[in-house]
Design an enzyme around this catalytic site. Structure first.
Site, PDB file in Angstrom:
ATOM      1  N   HIS A 522       0.819  -1.208   0.000  1.00 28.77           N
ATOM      2  CA  HIS A 522       0.000   0.000   0.000  1.00 28.77           C
ATOM      3  C   HIS A 522       0.857   1.263   0.000  1.00 28.77           C
ATOM      4  O   HIS A 522       0.509   2.255   0.631  1.00 28.77           O
ATOM      5  CB  HIS A 522      -0.925   0.010   1.221  1.00 28.77           C
ATOM      6  CG  HIS A 522      -1.991  -1.022   1.193  1.00 28.77           C
ATOM      7  ND1 HIS A 522      -2.780  -1.314   2.293  1.00 28.77           N
ATOM      8  CD2 HIS A 522      -2.424  -1.849   0.207  1.00 28.77           C
ATOM      9  CE1 HIS A 522      -3.636  -2.270   1.991  1.00 28.77           C
ATOM     10  NE2 HIS A 522      -3.442  -2.610   0.727  1.00 28.77           N
ATOM     11  N   HIS A 560      -7.155  -0.705   3.307  1.00 19.77           N
ATOM     12  CA  HIS A 560      -6.712  -0.973   1.946  1.00 19.77           C
ATOM     13  C   HIS A 560      -6.905   0.263   1.050  1.00 19.77           C
ATOM     14  O   HIS A 560      -7.927   0.939   1.138  1.00 19.77           O
ATOM     15  CB  HIS A 560      -7.479  -2.151   1.368  1.00 19.77           C
ATOM     16  CG  HIS A 560      -7.552  -3.332   2.287  1.00 19.77           C
ATOM     17  ND1 HIS A 560      -8.478  -3.409   3.299  1.00 19.77           N
ATOM     18  CD2 HIS A 560      -6.805  -4.467   2.367  1.00 19.77           C
ATOM     19  CE1 HIS A 560      -8.307  -4.543   3.965  1.00 19.77           C
ATOM     20  NE2 HIS A 560      -7.295  -5.200   3.421  1.00 19.77           N
TER      21      HIS A 560
END
Length: 580
Positions: A522, A560
């Site tokens: 990420h 996320h």
């Protein structure tokens, strides 16, 4: 015409059928989430000639990409940039892998499809830092809503809060809560373990409605309910853009340099790009009126540095001619780092290992083909249980380190996220019927960097995402890891845990971090809004050059990141279109 499990798939030859222009109005570098959203939205103006170049291949007809259960098998592969970070201090010098999307669709083509937005205060901070009102939660929620095409099973086979007002039923990205035939057998054990926790019990929440803290059951995942396939940027945005006569999309085409006019003057102008195709090193040049970099948090700063835009001292040390001194390019990198706990599950529990049995795989495939359900429709097989929590202030104070950064964060932000997957995240246990439980630090204080190893575009960059890089980051991560181990070793999970294999009773926490730390993939922030980019996503001090992708994100989200990159690109496209 080809078809892939119910999804229209463009043959490779048809992706580039549009006219090749001598000059394009917009050249987009990178065919991941942001790049494909921009290609679609900006080409809605038929008079705007748009070119998109993606370094990776077209995955349209590959079941490795379209089938949810195979998520993770493309790390590493031809579909990923397979980077290695520099030795990490808090991992005893370990050099972590960082696999990022190298494919049409980018990370959305190879991730585990989790769809999560997280705490709304993050987006308000984006707006404050950037000066872009449209990034604040009350505005960007319209872009989130417009992206997402929501499916909820009827009846819903579990109790879950869902705020339907923050979704739509006609967005391009299919977002599905799990049906009963798509739920892992492990789900009830994991969600009940956290809901019944005596120390800090979880509360069920919809982490897509602006709430940052809580437990989610059933996903949701970026999976198309009608056929159980991955819903990703290439299928949801790219296909439509590729059919327009004013759009040209080139895959397997890697941009290696941006060329500038007005060099040596106050405002250099991005004028053209150099790229190579396939395995060739023969350089081609294309002229454009405006360039938009959407190559991601590692490759966007890498390309800027190779082109002479970045910190003066670093570029001078490599002999790269300076176009613009921009000291913050390549800095401020943050990621979600995690640490794993692995145990064996009973033989009757279906895990990724079950897919290696040809007989069982054939049974799963038959079920998937007939019902779009079963084990092949489960992402990865990633869990649908995702739990985030904030560490109470009194516990933070007990760590004996400076925790002022974390205590100052808005109260809707969690510090830790817990999840599991029915697969071993460590290769030495791949043959076991293994489950990996893991905990991630989702609001890191410390940041890392991206730099060049050499002026050669073929050399990988120098990367550090700075695992647990402050004393507080490390202390919070260790607290979360102890919480995780206490949970997986408790009676609450005794039905599914028949023997821990990592870290085991003889390994210290320090050793567990050194051997079991990984990334959620990420990475954000390396060409940050407010620092490098202005309120129009333009690189400060240069004309004709914008950056719109995860590298522009100034503050990492609390879960996320893929949904947030979709929304960011949608918001940016509106800003560009409003300028005419």
């Amino acid at each position: 015409m080809k078809w892939t499990k119910g999804l229209f798939a463009l043959p490779a030859a048809e992706i580039c059928i549009a006219q090749a222009y001598a000059e394009y109005d917009i050249i987009i570098v990178g065919g991941g989430v942001a790049g494909l959203v921009l290609a679609d939205r900006l080409s809605e103006n038929a008079d705007s000639k748009v070119l998109l170049l993606e370094a990776g291949p077209d995955p349209s007809d590959d079941p490795l990409i379209s089938t949810p259960a195979f998520a993770g098998e493309s790390w590493p592969s031809k579909y990923s940039w397979n980077f290695t970070e520099v030795p990490q201090t808090n991992l005893g010098g370990f050099e972590p892998q960082l696999n990022l999307g190298h494919v049409l669709g980018g990370g959305s083509a190879i991730n585990f499809m989790a769809y999560c937005r997280g705490a709304q205060s993050v987006f308000n901070e984006w707006a404050n830092i950037s000066g872009i009102r449209e990034l604040a939660w009350d505005y960007i929620i319209d872009d989130f809503r417009g992206c997402a095409n929501l499916f909820i099973p009827d009846p819903l086979p579990y109790t879950q809060t869902i705020n339907e007002s923050v979704y739509s039923r006609d967005g391009k990205v299919f977002v599905s809560y799990d049906r009963s035939d798509r739920l892992s057998q492990l789900e009830p054990d994991f969600w009940n373990a956290w809901l019944d926790d005596l120390q800090q019990p979880a509360q069920v929440a919809d982490l897509n409605g602006g709430t940052g803290i809580g437990l989610v059951k059933g996903g949701p995942h970026a999976v198309r309910n009608s056929n159980g396939t991955r819903s990703y940027a290439w299928s949801s945005y790219g296909y439509r853009a590729a059919t327009r006569s004013n759009v040209k999309i080139l895959h397997s085409s890697r941009v290696i340099k941006i060329n500038f006019d007005n060099v040596g003057r106050d405002t250099p102008r991005a004028a053209s790009i150099n790229y190579v195709s396939g395995n060739s090193t023969s350089v081609k040049t294309i002229v454009g009126k405006e360039m938009i970099l959407s190559a991601g948090a590692i490759n966007t700063p890498r390309l800027l540095l190779l082109s002479g835009v970045g910190p003066k001292d670093h570029l001078n040390s490599l002999g790269i001619p300076l176009i613009k001194d921009s000291p913050e390019i390549g800095l401020n990198v943050r990621d979600h780092h995690l640490v794993v706990n692995i145990f064996q599950a009973p033989s009757n529990i279906i895990t990724a290992t079950s897919l290696s049995n040809a007989t069982r795989l054939a049974e799963f495939q038959a079920q998937y083909d007939s019902t779009s359900g079963g084990p092949l429709s489960e992402p990865g097989p990633q869990s649908s249980t995702f739990f985030t929590e904030r560490v109470p202030d009194d516990i933070l104070d007990s760590f004996g380190v400076n925790v002022s950064f974390h205590k100052s964060l808005p109260k809707d932000r969690p510090f830790l996220a817990y999840q599991y997957a029915g697969v071993s995240f460590l290769p030495q246990f791949a043959g076991l019927n293994a489950v990996t439980a893991f905990v991630a630090l989702v609001q890191p204080e410390a940041s890392g960097y991206v730099r060049l190893k050499s002026p050669n575009w073929q050399d990988d960059p120098v990367i550090s995402t700075n695992y647990f890089g402050s004393d507080a980051d490390l202390a919070i991560a260790k607290y979360g890891y102890h919480r995780l181990l206490n949970k997986t070793r408790s009676d609450a999970l005794s039905r599914v845990n028949v023997g821990e294999v990592f870290p085991g009773p003889n390994m210290t926490t320090t050793q567990a971090f050194q051997q079991g730390a990984q990334t959620y993939h990420h990475s954000v922030g390396s060409v940050s809004l407010g620092k490098v980019l202005d309120s129009q996503f333009r690189v400060k001090g240069i004309t004709g050059l914008r950056v719109i992708d995860s590298s522009a994100i100034p503050v990492i989200t609390t879960c996320h990141t893929q949904s947030s990159v979709y929304a960011l690109a949608e918001a940016a496209a509106k800003i560009i279109k409003a300028q005419g």
